[in-house]
Design a protein around this motif. Structure first.
Motif, PDB file in Angstrom:
ATOM      1  N   SER A   1       8.820  -0.560   9.956  1.00  0.00           N
ATOM      2  CA  SER A   1       8.752  -0.222  11.373  1.00  0.00           C
ATOM      3  C   SER A   1      10.165  -0.119  11.928  1.00  0.00           C
ATOM      4  O   SER A   1      11.078  -0.814  11.476  1.00  0.00           O
ATOM      5  CB  SER A   1       7.978  -1.301  12.141  1.00  0.00           C
ATOM      6  OG  SER A   1       8.101  -1.115  13.541  1.00  0.00           O
ATOM      7  N   ARG A   2      10.333   0.714  12.931  1.00  0.00           N
ATOM      8  CA  ARG A   2      11.614   0.759  13.651  1.00  0.00           C
ATOM      9  C   ARG A   2      11.931  -0.617  14.234  1.00  0.00           C
ATOM     10  O   ARG A   2      13.089  -0.972  14.421  1.00  0.00           O
ATOM     11  CB  ARG A   2      11.526   1.786  14.775  1.00  0.00           C
ATOM     12  CG  ARG A   2      10.375   1.505  15.743  1.00  0.00           C
ATOM     13  CD  ARG A   2      10.194   2.558  16.813  1.00  0.00           C
ATOM     14  NE  ARG A   2       8.942   2.330  17.530  1.00  0.00           N
ATOM     15  CZ  ARG A   2       8.705   2.713  18.769  1.00  0.00           C
ATOM     16  NH1 ARG A   2       9.635   3.361  19.459  1.00  0.00           N
ATOM     17  NH2 ARG A   2       7.535   2.477  19.336  1.00  0.00           N
ATOM     18  N   ARG A   3      10.886  -1.398  14.524  1.00  0.00           N
ATOM     19  CA  ARG A   3      11.088  -2.725  15.108  1.00  0.00           C
ATOM     20  C   ARG A   3      11.616  -3.740  14.094  1.00  0.00           C
ATOM     21  O   ARG A   3      11.943  -4.864  14.460  1.00  0.00           O
ATOM     22  CB  ARG A   3       9.791  -3.235  15.739  1.00  0.00           C
ATOM     23  CG  ARG A   3       9.244  -2.372  16.862  1.00  0.00           C
ATOM     24  CD  ARG A   3      10.281  -2.095  17.921  1.00  0.00           C
ATOM     25  NE  ARG A   3       9.748  -1.326  19.043  1.00  0.00           N
ATOM     26  CZ  ARG A   3      10.474  -0.534  19.813  1.00  0.00           C
ATOM     27  NH1 ARG A   3      11.774  -0.399  19.582  1.00  0.00           N
ATOM     28  NH2 ARG A   3       9.929   0.129  20.809  1.00  0.00           N
ATOM     29  N   GLY A   4      11.701  -3.353  12.837  1.00  0.00           N
ATOM     30  CA  GLY A   4      12.302  -4.210  11.832  1.00  0.00           C
ATOM     31  C   GLY A   4      13.792  -3.991  11.672  1.00  0.00           C
ATOM     32  O   GLY A   4      14.431  -4.662  10.864  1.00  0.00           O
ATOM     33  N   SER A   5      14.349  -3.061  12.439  1.00  0.00           N
ATOM     34  CA  SER A   5      15.776  -2.761  12.360  1.00  0.00           C
ATOM     35  C   SER A   5      16.580  -3.775  13.175  1.00  0.00           C
ATOM     36  O   SER A   5      16.450  -3.841  14.404  1.00  0.00           O
ATOM     37  CB  SER A   5      16.051  -1.346  12.888  1.00  0.00           C
ATOM     38  OG  SER A   5      17.429  -1.142  13.098  1.00  0.00           O
TER      39      SER A   5
ATOM     40  N   SER B   1      12.004   2.324   2.539  1.00  0.00           N
ATOM     41  CA  SER B   1      11.239   1.822   3.685  1.00  0.00           C
ATOM     42  C   SER B   1      10.963   2.988   4.625  1.00  0.00           C
ATOM     43  O   SER B   1      11.860   3.795   4.896  1.00  0.00           O
ATOM     44  CB  SER B   1      12.030   0.731   4.422  1.00  0.00           C
ATOM     45  OG  SER B   1      12.116  -0.434   3.645  1.00  0.00           O
ATOM     46  N   ILE B   2       9.733   3.044   5.116  1.00  0.00           N
ATOM     47  CA  ILE B   2       9.309   4.149   5.972  1.00  0.00           C
ATOM     48  C   ILE B   2       8.735   3.616   7.279  1.00  0.00           C
ATOM     49  O   ILE B   2       7.817   2.783   7.279  1.00  0.00           O
ATOM     50  CB  ILE B   2       8.233   5.012   5.277  1.00  0.00           C
ATOM     51  CG1 ILE B   2       8.803   5.688   4.027  1.00  0.00           C
ATOM     52  CG2 ILE B   2       7.653   6.052   6.240  1.00  0.00           C
ATOM     53  CD1 ILE B   2       9.815   6.774   4.283  1.00  0.00           C
ATOM     54  N   HIS B   3       9.307   4.088   8.391  1.00  0.00           N
ATOM     55  CA  HIS B   3       8.653   3.895   9.691  1.00  0.00           C
ATOM     56  C   HIS B   3       7.728   5.095   9.871  1.00  0.00           C
ATOM     57  O   HIS B   3       8.195   6.233   9.957  1.00  0.00           O
ATOM     58  CB  HIS B   3       9.680   3.844  10.817  1.00  0.00           C
ATOM     59  CG  HIS B   3       9.085   3.928  12.191  1.00  0.00           C
ATOM     60  ND1 HIS B   3       8.097   3.070  12.627  1.00  0.00           N
ATOM     61  CD2 HIS B   3       9.309   4.789  13.205  1.00  0.00           C
ATOM     62  CE1 HIS B   3       7.757   3.391  13.871  1.00  0.00           C
ATOM     63  NE2 HIS B   3       8.471   4.435  14.232  1.00  0.00           N
ATOM     64  N   PRO B   4       6.408   4.871   9.909  1.00  0.00           N
ATOM     65  CA  PRO B   4       5.466   6.000   9.877  1.00  0.00           C
ATOM     66  C   PRO B   4       5.366   6.782  11.170  1.00  0.00           C
ATOM     67  O   PRO B   4       4.668   7.790  11.232  1.00  0.00           O
ATOM     68  CB  PRO B   4       4.132   5.325   9.549  1.00  0.00           C
ATOM     69  CG  PRO B   4       4.273   3.948  10.118  1.00  0.00           C
ATOM     70  CD  PRO B   4       5.721   3.572   9.911  1.00  0.00           C
ATOM     71  N   GLY B   5       6.053   6.324  12.214  1.00  0.00           N
ATOM     72  CA  GLY B   5       5.947   6.968  13.519  1.00  0.00           C
ATOM     73  C   GLY B   5       5.166   6.099  14.482  1.00  0.00           C
ATOM     74  O   GLY B   5       4.620   5.053  14.117  1.00  0.00           O
ATOM     75  N   ARG B   6       5.096   6.538  15.721  1.00  0.00           N
ATOM     76  CA  ARG B   6       4.394   5.783  16.760  1.00  0.00           C
ATOM     77  C   ARG B   6       2.910   6.149  16.694  1.00  0.00           C
ATOM     78  O   ARG B   6       2.449   7.069  17.357  1.00  0.00           O
ATOM     79  CB  ARG B   6       5.011   6.104  18.124  1.00  0.00           C
ATOM     80  CG  ARG B   6       6.451   5.607  18.258  1.00  0.00           C
ATOM     81  CD  ARG B   6       7.166   6.226  19.433  1.00  0.00           C
ATOM     82  NE  ARG B   6       7.460   7.637  19.183  1.00  0.00           N
ATOM     83  CZ  ARG B   6       7.918   8.475  20.111  1.00  0.00           C
ATOM     84  NH1 ARG B   6       8.098   8.052  21.354  1.00  0.00           N
ATOM     85  NH2 ARG B   6       8.180   9.726  19.793  1.00  0.00           N
ATOM     86  N   LEU B   7       2.190   5.412  15.864  1.00  0.00           N
ATOM     87  CA  LEU B   7       0.837   5.809  15.477  1.00  0.00           C
ATOM     88  C   LEU B   7      -0.239   5.325  16.437  1.00  0.00           C
ATOM     89  O   LEU B   7      -0.181   4.211  16.968  1.00  0.00           O
ATOM     90  CB  LEU B   7       0.520   5.288  14.075  1.00  0.00           C
ATOM     91  CG  LEU B   7       1.432   5.751  12.940  1.00  0.00           C
ATOM     92  CD1 LEU B   7       0.871   5.291  11.607  1.00  0.00           C
ATOM     93  CD2 LEU B   7       1.603   7.265  12.950  1.00  0.00           C
TER      94      LEU B   7
ATOM     95  N   ASP C   1       4.125   3.495  23.388  1.00  0.00           N
ATOM     96  CA  ASP C   1       4.509   4.909  23.381  1.00  0.00           C
ATOM     97  C   ASP C   1       3.894   5.678  22.210  1.00  0.00           C
ATOM     98  O   ASP C   1       4.380   6.752  21.824  1.00  0.00           O
ATOM     99  CB  ASP C   1       6.030   5.058  23.369  1.00  0.00           C
ATOM    100  CG  ASP C   1       6.683   4.341  22.181  1.00  0.00           C
ATOM    101  OD1 ASP C   1       5.976   3.603  21.461  1.00  0.00           O
ATOM    102  OD2 ASP C   1       7.901   4.523  21.987  1.00  0.00           O
ATOM    103  N   ALA C   2       2.809   5.150  21.642  1.00  0.00           N
ATOM    104  CA  ALA C   2       2.165   5.807  20.501  1.00  0.00           C
ATOM    105  C   ALA C   2       1.652   7.199  20.866  1.00  0.00           C
ATOM    106  O   ALA C   2       1.152   7.413  21.964  1.00  0.00           O
ATOM    107  CB  ALA C   2       1.009   4.947  19.991  1.00  0.00           C
ATOM    108  N   HIS C   3       1.799   8.130  19.915  1.00  0.00           N
ATOM    109  CA  HIS C   3       1.360   9.503  20.179  1.00  0.00           C
ATOM    110  C   HIS C   3       0.946  10.255  18.917  1.00  0.00           C
ATOM    111  O   HIS C   3       0.351  11.326  19.009  1.00  0.00           O
ATOM    112  CB  HIS C   3       2.500  10.289  20.855  1.00  0.00           C
ATOM    113  CG  HIS C   3       3.631  10.586  19.917  1.00  0.00           C
ATOM    114  ND1 HIS C   3       3.843  11.827  19.385  1.00  0.00           N
ATOM    115  CD2 HIS C   3       4.582   9.781  19.391  1.00  0.00           C
ATOM    116  CE1 HIS C   3       4.896  11.792  18.579  1.00  0.00           C
ATOM    117  NE2 HIS C   3       5.355  10.562  18.569  1.00  0.00           N
ATOM    118  N   MET C   4       1.237   9.724  17.732  1.00  0.00           N
ATOM    119  CA  MET C   4       1.002  10.447  16.490  1.00  0.00           C
ATOM    120  C   MET C   4      -0.243   9.927  15.777  1.00  0.00           C
ATOM    121  O   MET C   4      -0.460   8.712  15.696  1.00  0.00           O
ATOM    122  CB  MET C   4       2.219  10.306  15.560  1.00  0.00           C
ATOM    123  CG  MET C   4       2.107  11.099  14.264  1.00  0.00           C
ATOM    124  SD  MET C   4       3.477  10.759  13.107  1.00  0.00           S
ATOM    125  CE  MET C   4       4.853  11.480  13.999  1.00  0.00           C
TER     126      MET C   4
END
Length: 231
Positions: free
Chosen positions: A132-136, A181-187, A195-198
């Motif tokens: 997740s981006r929140r893990g940065s 590591s992959i941030h899959p987007g705001r799912l 702000d999820a949209h994907m």
């Protein structure tokens, strides 16, 4: 035919990943927590192999080793995740952190150890940890998560997972195993951010394209929306 293992494959992004990878010819090896989930997946993917096991169980690693036997694994996706809506010090509890850490970090280690022999049998093995981006830590220090509503336990556990990914990348590159590591987007899932949209389907298609392109490099941390992320 290439083989892919996906944890948490019964719903959300995991289910979408199973769908998209099956469409491009991957053999599915799926890990779920219940017999009901296994039956539902087999009704859709009758040729899939499904292991019923909680990834946080003490016997999970050995169950994985026995289940995989002498097969080769080309891709492992650590998708199973946990989150709690407790974004403040007042609302969070130590139990939440333990729960998220066990699922989002310790279980990733168990999956990698349990599938390592199978990965070594592949000519181009790849481990993908859904982060997740929140893990940065960099983004956290720049106040990117301030006021986001994201829980302490989720952020801390994903940061720990990111460190694990880097440790694995150092250790496994001698075997030709890439770790990303992959941030899959705001799912738009049950754990969706404000702000999820994907959709999970859109995210899964993007990841399939990345895997097939061969562009993923060891130690990458990538957002499927914006590209490379800072650790």
């Amino acid at each position: 035919m290439k083989n892919i293992l996906i944890t948490g494959a019964n719903r959300g992004l995991g289910f979408a990943l199973a769908e998209q990878f099956s469409q491009v010819g991957f053999k599915l090896l799926l890990v779920v927590r219940s017999v009901e989930s296994k039956q539902a997946l087999l009704s859709k993917y009758p040729l899939a192999d499904v292991l019923v096991c909680d990834v946080t169980d003490d016997h999970y690693e050995l169950s994985l080793v026995n289940w995989l036997e002498n097969r080769a694994l080309d891709v492992v996706i650590n998708n199973a995740g946990s989150g709690t809506k407790a974004p403040t010090l007042e609302s969070t509890e130590s139990f939440f952190l333990k729960k998220e850490f066990n699922t989002n970090c310790v279980a990733v280690l168990s999956t990698v150890k349990g599938s390592l022999s199978a990965l070594k049998r592949s000519s181009a093995p790849l481990i993908i940890n859904i982060s997740s981006r929140r893990g940065s830590l960099t983004m956290q220090s720049e106040l990117a998560a301030k006021g986001s509503g994201c829980s302490y336990s989720y952020r801390v556990s994903k940061a720990a997972q990111n460190m694990l990914s880097l440790c694995l990348a150092d250790d496994l590159e001698d075997f030709g195993i890439r770790v990303v590591s992959i941030h899959p987007g705001r799912l738009l899932t049950k754990m969706a951010s404000k702000d999820a949209h994907m959709t999970p389907e859109t995210s899964a298609k993007k990841l399939v394209n990345l895997v097939q392109s061969g562009e993923l490099k060891n130690r990458d941390f990538i957002s499927l929306e914006t590209g490379k992320l800072p650790w």
